[in-house]
Design an enzyme around this catalytic site. Structure first.
Site, PDB file in Angstrom:
ATOM      1  CG  ASP A  73      -0.395   0.536   2.447  1.00 25.88           C
ATOM      2  OD1 ASP A  73      -1.151   0.902   3.340  1.00 25.88           O
ATOM      3  OD2 ASP A  73       0.843   0.618   2.533  1.00 25.88           O
ATOM      4  CG  HIS A 115       0.217   9.766   6.235  1.00 25.20           C
ATOM      5  ND1 HIS A 115      -0.605  10.029   7.317  1.00 25.20           N
ATOM      6  CD2 HIS A 115      -0.570   9.876   5.135  1.00 25.20           C
ATOM      7  CE1 HIS A 115      -1.834  10.270   6.889  1.00 25.20           C
ATOM      8  NE2 HIS A 115      -1.851  10.195   5.574  1.00 25.20           N
ATOM      9  N   GLY A 123       1.505   5.706   4.018  1.00 28.17           N
ATOM     10  CA  GLY A 123       0.459   6.458   3.323  1.00 28.17           C
ATOM     11  C   GLY A 123       0.955   7.252   2.121  1.00 28.17           C
ATOM     12  CG  HIS A 152      -6.043  10.447   5.039  1.00 24.27           C
ATOM     13  ND1 HIS A 152      -6.143  10.970   3.767  1.00 24.27           N
ATOM     14  CD2 HIS A 152      -6.633   9.228   5.001  1.00 24.27           C
ATOM     15  CE1 HIS A 152      -6.756  10.088   2.980  1.00 24.27           C
ATOM     16  NE2 HIS A 152      -7.072   9.033   3.700  1.00 24.27           N
ATOM     17  CG  ASP A 239      -7.148  13.769   1.251  1.00 20.92           C
ATOM     18  OD1 ASP A 239      -6.266  12.905   1.386  1.00 20.92           O
ATOM     19  OD2 ASP A 239      -7.267  14.752   2.009  1.00 20.92           O
ATOM     20  CE1 TYR A 278      -5.566  10.902  -1.498  1.00 19.58           C
ATOM     21  CE2 TYR A 278      -3.932  10.744  -3.244  1.00 19.58           C
ATOM     22  CZ  TYR A 278      -4.247  10.823  -1.903  1.00 19.58           C
ATOM     23  OH  TYR A 278      -3.239  10.854  -0.963  1.00 19.58           O
TER      24      TYR A 278
END
Ligand SMILES: O=C(/C=C/c1ccccc1NC(=O)c1ccccc1Oc1ccccc1)NO
Ligand SMILES: [Zn+2]
Length: 349
Positions: A73, A115, A123, A152, A239, A278
């Site tokens: 990820d 992150h 992230g 986030h 985001d 995004y």
């Protein structure tokens, strides 16, 4: 990962299409050196990142890659070290412009990778340009305020300064089971000398402009009065906008604009950074709009003719219309959250 450079190109193209660079001084960034990066990141992590950045077939490093957060990820890819050090160099340079007073406000829409950990990627953040920019500002400013508007939690930045009373971090984010990174509850206030110098504003899906900006601006005013920062860094991750694939908040660029406008009114050195986002067209709309807010300019709503114009259909306008999903944040839950945050801030000596 090819998505992020394309997004970067759309952001700079839209800002150019609105002819904003004529009102700005653009600085060509130089990559952060290995030594610069070592001011936060561990050498072994950086050496590994550098090594796999030069390899074509990185599969053979899979074992070690897992140790450094470079897994499925958060994949490493050829050139990742060069990309990360250039973005980080730009954020450090932006901080230096504030320190030597060649600018009152500095912007790096390609930074904001909040992150990144000292010894691992996370992230999609390979190095933490935000932490390195704040460490640079701390060479001159005694108290630095960090605000994170990304959907986030800004965990990498909060972690880096959780024991410090010289850097106060505020993060507003979605906080729900299974939503990355999962940290950032209101009771997460920092530790040791830094206790109460980490402020978290955890929210649920569907929050809209008025509620978001009212809550964030009320918290920011209390933070300014209690902490009296000498410099401010704001991560403007997009985001949380309506239409983002994360599908969490229901914001338009106006919500972030109100927060940035409040920070501008303080007339203190201000560093604006990008971050997540995004839905590339909405992210470009947001950061072009925020650039205009900084310049005190109103932009025509029709997206100007430029190479990415087709991405802005079907309306081809700068304005983003909120969605009609429900808001899971009730008046009561927001009021209770604000009271808890106020109590925490009252503990700051
Ligand atoms: O935006 C972020 C972190 C995103 C993230 C973290 C851990 C796992 C997945 C993540 N990605 C997403 O949420 C996400 C959602 C929709 C579209 C692209 C997304 O990411 C990326 C980011 C870069 C390249 C590809 C995908 N932090 O501010
Ligand atoms: Zn994000």
């Amino acid at each position: 990962m090819l998505k992020i450079p394309r997004r970067a190109s759309m952001v700079s193209s839209l800002i150019e299409a609105y002819r904003l660079p004529s009102l700005l001084r653009t600085v060509q960034p130089t990559p952060a050196s290995f030594e610069d990066l070592c001011k936060f990141h561990q050498e072994d992590y950086l050496e590994f990142l550098q090594k796999i950045s030069q390899q074509e077939d990185i599969e053979k490093y899979d074992e070690e890659a897992q140790l450094y957060g470079l897994s499925y990820d958060c994949p490493a890819h050829p050139g990742v070290y060069d990309y990360a050090s250039l973005v980080t160099g730009a954020t450090i340079q932006a901080a230096e412009c504030l320190m030597n007073k060649t600018a009152d406000i500095a912007i790096n829409w390609f930074g904001g990778w909040h992150h990144g950990k000292k010894d691992s990627a996370s992230g999609f953040c390979y190095t933490n340009d935000v932490v390195l920019g704040i460490l640079k500002l701390r060479e001159k400013f005694n108290r630095v305020l960090y605000i994170d508007l990304d959907v986030h939690h800004g965990d990498g930045v909060e972690d880096a300064f959780c024991s410090s009373n010289k850097v106060l971090t505020v993060s507003v984010h979605k906080h729900a089971v299974g939503f990355f990174p999962g940290t950032g509850s209101v009771s997460d206030v920092g530790m040791g000398k830094g206790k109460y110098y980490s402020v978290n504003i955890p929210l649920q899906d569907g929050i809209k402009d008025a509620e978001f900006s009212a809550l964030v601006c009320r918290v920011l005013l209390k933070v300014r009065d209690r902490f009296n920062p000498e410099a401010v860094v704001c991560q403007c991750g997009a985001d949380g906008l309506t239409g983002d694939p994360n599908g969490a908040f229901n914001l338009t660029p106006n919500a972030l604009g109100k927060c940035v406008y409040t920070l501008l009114s303080w007339k203190r050195p201000l560093l604006l950074l990008g971050g997540g986002g995004y839905n590339h067209a909405n992210t470009a709309r947001c950061w072009a709009y925020l650039t205009a807010v900084v310049l005190g300019r109103k932009l025509p709503d029709d997206i100007p003719e430029h190479k990415y114009l087709m991405e802005y259909g079907p309306d081809y306008t700068l304005t983003v219309t909120p969605g009609n999903q429900g808001d899971h944040n009730t008046q009561e839950s927001v009021q209770a959250l604000y009271s808890q945050i106020l109590y925490n801030l009252s503990q700051i000596s």
